[in-house]
Design a protein around this motif. Sequence first.
Motif, PDB file in Angstrom:
ATOM      1  N   ARG A  37       0.834  -1.201   0.000  1.00 31.38           N
ATOM      2  CA  ARG A  37       0.000   0.000   0.000  1.00 31.38           C
ATOM      3  C   ARG A  37       0.879   1.267   0.000  1.00 31.38           C
ATOM      4  NH1 ARG A  37      -4.976  -0.549   1.774  1.00 31.38           N
ATOM      5  NH2 ARG A  37      -4.393  -2.048   3.417  1.00 31.38           N
ATOM      6  N   HIS A  38       1.949   1.251   0.801  1.00 28.70           N
ATOM      7  CA  HIS A  38       2.875   2.388   0.805  1.00 28.70           C
ATOM      8  C   HIS A  38       3.538   2.554  -0.561  1.00 28.70           C
ATOM      9  CE1 HIS A  38       2.491   3.497   4.943  1.00 28.70           C
ATOM     10  NE2 HIS A  38       2.937   2.342   5.419  1.00 28.70           N
TER      11      HIS A  38
ATOM     12  N   LEU B 261       3.003   5.900  -2.913  1.00 30.36           N
ATOM     13  CA  LEU B 261       4.141   6.785  -3.160  1.00 30.36           C
ATOM     14  C   LEU B 261       4.624   6.714  -4.605  1.00 30.36           C
ATOM     15  CD1 LEU B 261       5.773   6.431   0.321  1.00 30.36           C
ATOM     16  CD2 LEU B 261       5.166   8.597  -0.773  1.00 30.36           C
ATOM     17  N   ASP B 262       3.662   6.426  -5.497  1.00 27.16           N
ATOM     18  CA  ASP B 262       3.833   6.656  -6.933  1.00 27.16           C
ATOM     19  C   ASP B 262       4.648   5.603  -7.676  1.00 27.16           C
ATOM     20  OD1 ASP B 262       3.048   8.268  -9.095  1.00 27.16           O
ATOM     21  OD2 ASP B 262       4.994   9.274  -9.154  1.00 27.16           O
ATOM     22  N   ALA B 263       4.769   4.375  -7.132  1.00 21.12           N
ATOM     23  CA  ALA B 263       5.425   3.315  -7.902  1.00 21.12           C
ATOM     24  C   ALA B 263       4.683   3.099  -9.221  1.00 21.12           C
ATOM     25  CB  ALA B 263       5.441   2.013  -7.105  1.00 21.12           C
TER      26      ALA B 263
ATOM     27  N   GLU C 207      -6.797 -11.156  -4.571  1.00 26.93           N
ATOM     28  CA  GLU C 207      -7.768 -10.235  -5.174  1.00 26.93           C
ATOM     29  C   GLU C 207      -8.317  -9.234  -4.161  1.00 26.93           C
ATOM     30  OE1 GLU C 207     -10.480 -12.990  -6.911  1.00 26.93           O
ATOM     31  OE2 GLU C 207      -9.405 -13.048  -8.837  1.00 26.93           O
ATOM     32  N   ALA C 208      -8.571  -9.696  -2.948  1.00 28.53           N
ATOM     33  CA  ALA C 208      -9.062  -8.786  -1.914  1.00 28.53           C
ATOM     34  C   ALA C 208      -8.014  -7.734  -1.583  1.00 28.53           C
ATOM     35  CB  ALA C 208      -9.446  -9.566  -0.662  1.00 28.53           C
ATOM     36  N   ALA C 209      -6.731  -8.146  -1.553  1.00 23.26           N
ATOM     37  CA  ALA C 209      -5.647  -7.199  -1.271  1.00 23.26           C
ATOM     38  C   ALA C 209      -5.556  -6.146  -2.368  1.00 23.26           C
ATOM     39  CB  ALA C 209      -4.326  -7.945  -1.142  1.00 23.26           C
ATOM     40  N   LEU C 210      -5.658  -6.584  -3.616  1.00 19.84           N
ATOM     41  CA  LEU C 210      -5.598  -5.651  -4.741  1.00 19.84           C
ATOM     42  C   LEU C 210      -6.723  -4.617  -4.642  1.00 19.84           C
ATOM     43  CD1 LEU C 210      -5.007  -6.523  -8.465  1.00 19.84           C
ATOM     44  CD2 LEU C 210      -6.846  -4.984  -7.808  1.00 19.84           C
ATOM     45  N   ALA C 211      -7.941  -5.094  -4.401  1.00 24.82           N
ATOM     46  CA  ALA C 211      -9.080  -4.184  -4.302  1.00 24.82           C
ATOM     47  C   ALA C 211      -8.917  -3.212  -3.140  1.00 24.82           C
ATOM     48  CB  ALA C 211     -10.370  -4.988  -4.152  1.00 24.82           C
ATOM     49  N   ASP C 212      -8.383  -3.708  -2.025  1.00 23.14           N
ATOM     50  CA  ASP C 212      -8.186  -2.883  -0.839  1.00 23.14           C
ATOM     51  C   ASP C 212      -7.163  -1.783  -1.103  1.00 23.14           C
ATOM     52  OD1 ASP C 212      -8.342  -2.019   1.824  1.00 23.14           O
ATOM     53  OD2 ASP C 212      -6.781  -3.409   2.471  1.00 23.14           O
ATOM     54  N   ILE C 213      -6.067  -2.136  -1.753  1.00 19.76           N
ATOM     55  CA  ILE C 213      -5.021  -1.153  -2.060  1.00 19.76           C
ATOM     56  C   ILE C 213      -5.544  -0.093  -3.029  1.00 19.76           C
ATOM     57  CG2 ILE C 213      -2.781  -0.814  -3.166  1.00 19.76           C
ATOM     58  CD1 ILE C 213      -2.004  -3.603  -2.077  1.00 19.76           C
ATOM     59  N   GLU C 214      -6.242  -0.528  -4.054  1.00 18.13           N
ATOM     60  CA  GLU C 214      -6.771   0.427  -5.024  1.00 18.13           C
ATOM     61  C   GLU C 214      -7.775   1.381  -4.375  1.00 18.13           C
ATOM     62  OE1 GLU C 214      -6.306  -1.819  -9.326  1.00 18.13           O
ATOM     63  OE2 GLU C 214      -8.285  -1.802  -8.353  1.00 18.13           O
ATOM     64  N   HIS C 215      -8.585   0.848  -3.490  1.00 19.10           N
ATOM     65  CA  HIS C 215      -9.584   1.682  -2.817  1.00 19.10           C
ATOM     66  C   HIS C 215      -8.921   2.716  -1.901  1.00 19.10           C
ATOM     67  CE1 HIS C 215     -13.289   2.829  -0.772  1.00 19.10           C
ATOM     68  NE2 HIS C 215     -12.681   2.629   0.381  1.00 19.10           N
TER      69      HIS C 215
ATOM     70  N   THR D  28      -5.735   3.866  -1.924  1.00 16.92           N
ATOM     71  CA  THR D  28      -4.787   4.787  -2.560  1.00 16.92           C
ATOM     72  C   THR D  28      -5.411   5.594  -3.687  1.00 16.92           C
ATOM     73  OG1 THR D  28      -4.031   3.125  -4.167  1.00 16.92           O
ATOM     74  CG2 THR D  28      -2.858   3.248  -2.049  1.00 16.92           C
ATOM     75  N   GLY D  29      -6.525   5.117  -4.208  1.00 22.51           N
ATOM     76  CA  GLY D  29      -7.147   5.786  -5.337  1.00 22.51           C
ATOM     77  C   GLY D  29      -6.414   5.579  -6.642  1.00 22.51           C
ATOM     78  N   ARG D  30      -5.473   4.639  -6.670  1.00 21.82           N
ATOM     79  CA  ARG D  30      -4.697   4.355  -7.893  1.00 21.82           C
ATOM     80  C   ARG D  30      -5.079   2.979  -8.424  1.00 21.82           C
ATOM     81  NH1 ARG D  30       1.362   4.723  -7.809  1.00 21.82           N
ATOM     82  NH2 ARG D  30       1.033   5.278 -10.000  1.00 21.82           N
ATOM     83  N   LYS D  31      -5.523   2.948  -9.647  1.00 19.36           N
ATOM     84  CA  LYS D  31      -5.910   1.691 -10.278  1.00 19.36           C
ATOM     85  C   LYS D  31      -4.943   1.355 -11.402  1.00 19.36           C
ATOM     86  CE  LYS D  31     -10.830   2.209  -9.229  1.00 19.36           C
ATOM     87  NZ  LYS D  31     -10.816   1.161  -8.190  1.00 19.36           N
TER      88      LYS D  31
END
Length: 339
Positions: free
Chosen positions: A48-49, A53-55, A69-77, A79-82
């Motif tokens: 998430r960090h 931080l723009d990776a 898949e749950a982790a991916l959805a959680d991170i996108e939600h 950070t607002g980055r898809k």
Amino acid sequence: MFNLPAGFLTTFLKSQLFTKLPCPETPLTDQVIIITGSNVGLGLEAARHFVGLDAAKVILGCRSISKGEAALADIEHSTGRKGVVELWEVDMSNYQSVEAFCARVESEERIDVVVENAGIAVPNYEEVEGTESTIAVNVVATFLMAVLMVPVLRRTAERFSVTPRLVIVASDAHEQASFVEGDSPPGGIFSTMAQNDPKLQPDRYNTSKLLQILVVRELAPLLTRSTSPSQDIIINTLTPGLCHSALMRHAVFPLNVLAAIGKTLLARSTEVGSRTLFSAAVAGRETHGCYMADCVVREPSAYVRSAKGAEVQKRVWKELREILEDVKEGSTSCLKELS
């Protein structure tokens, strides 16, 4: 059950209770980052960090796509980055899966950081790939992935004029290792650890973390090419401290009770603990071959720094290198010219 060296408890309590870890803030613009064991806990929060931080791309190495898949959805939600996170399957208990994962990495244009966070701690003997599972996953598979990543990391260094990082997540538990196998006859360290010995099983996790630190120290000079510094790779290792992670989910009585009490009183959140992973992933050359705690370089155990530790370190690497070559012939050839 606990083999606490002198001064360990004081240092541990100071770290857990009175040390504030810095919030990640180093921008990772254009970087491509791999992190294993990243669908939960420390790995998830570190990912998430990285994304926040723009990776450019963050590859989550997960045992199963469904769990990731749950982790991916959680991170996108959060950070607002898809479109930044990718899920790649890798089962660290299966050497062929590790090889397949690394072969897929070879097709990537660049890899700036690899954080090997996946690991296990099991109370009972389980056989994986012909050996005890903790050693198979935390040591053999971990360093199989490490050496197979070296060519793509060196290629990244040369093409993009950067210094890639290879991070091995260890533990301060290495200080508690009895490591009686270190007294095995020549060539017998790993064969002794492969045995189903109930007396030694409680020490397997601690030992695996000790071995990680020894091998990192041995690999460090092999990843620094004085004749071609443009291909240097920083390798380091760290302890995240005691955190509210799922690592000890298999613990049995009385360790499970003690762990629960200890976490309630002392444990860091997974977000705070993940800051140690992030710190190592962006650290400078002063951390090369070093052990980090609380986001700074710290001396490892007295055993690691002793004359005996130095001698055993070379034996461990010699045996492990032979094992890695048996798993995949030529896997360590990227190190040959420097050995």
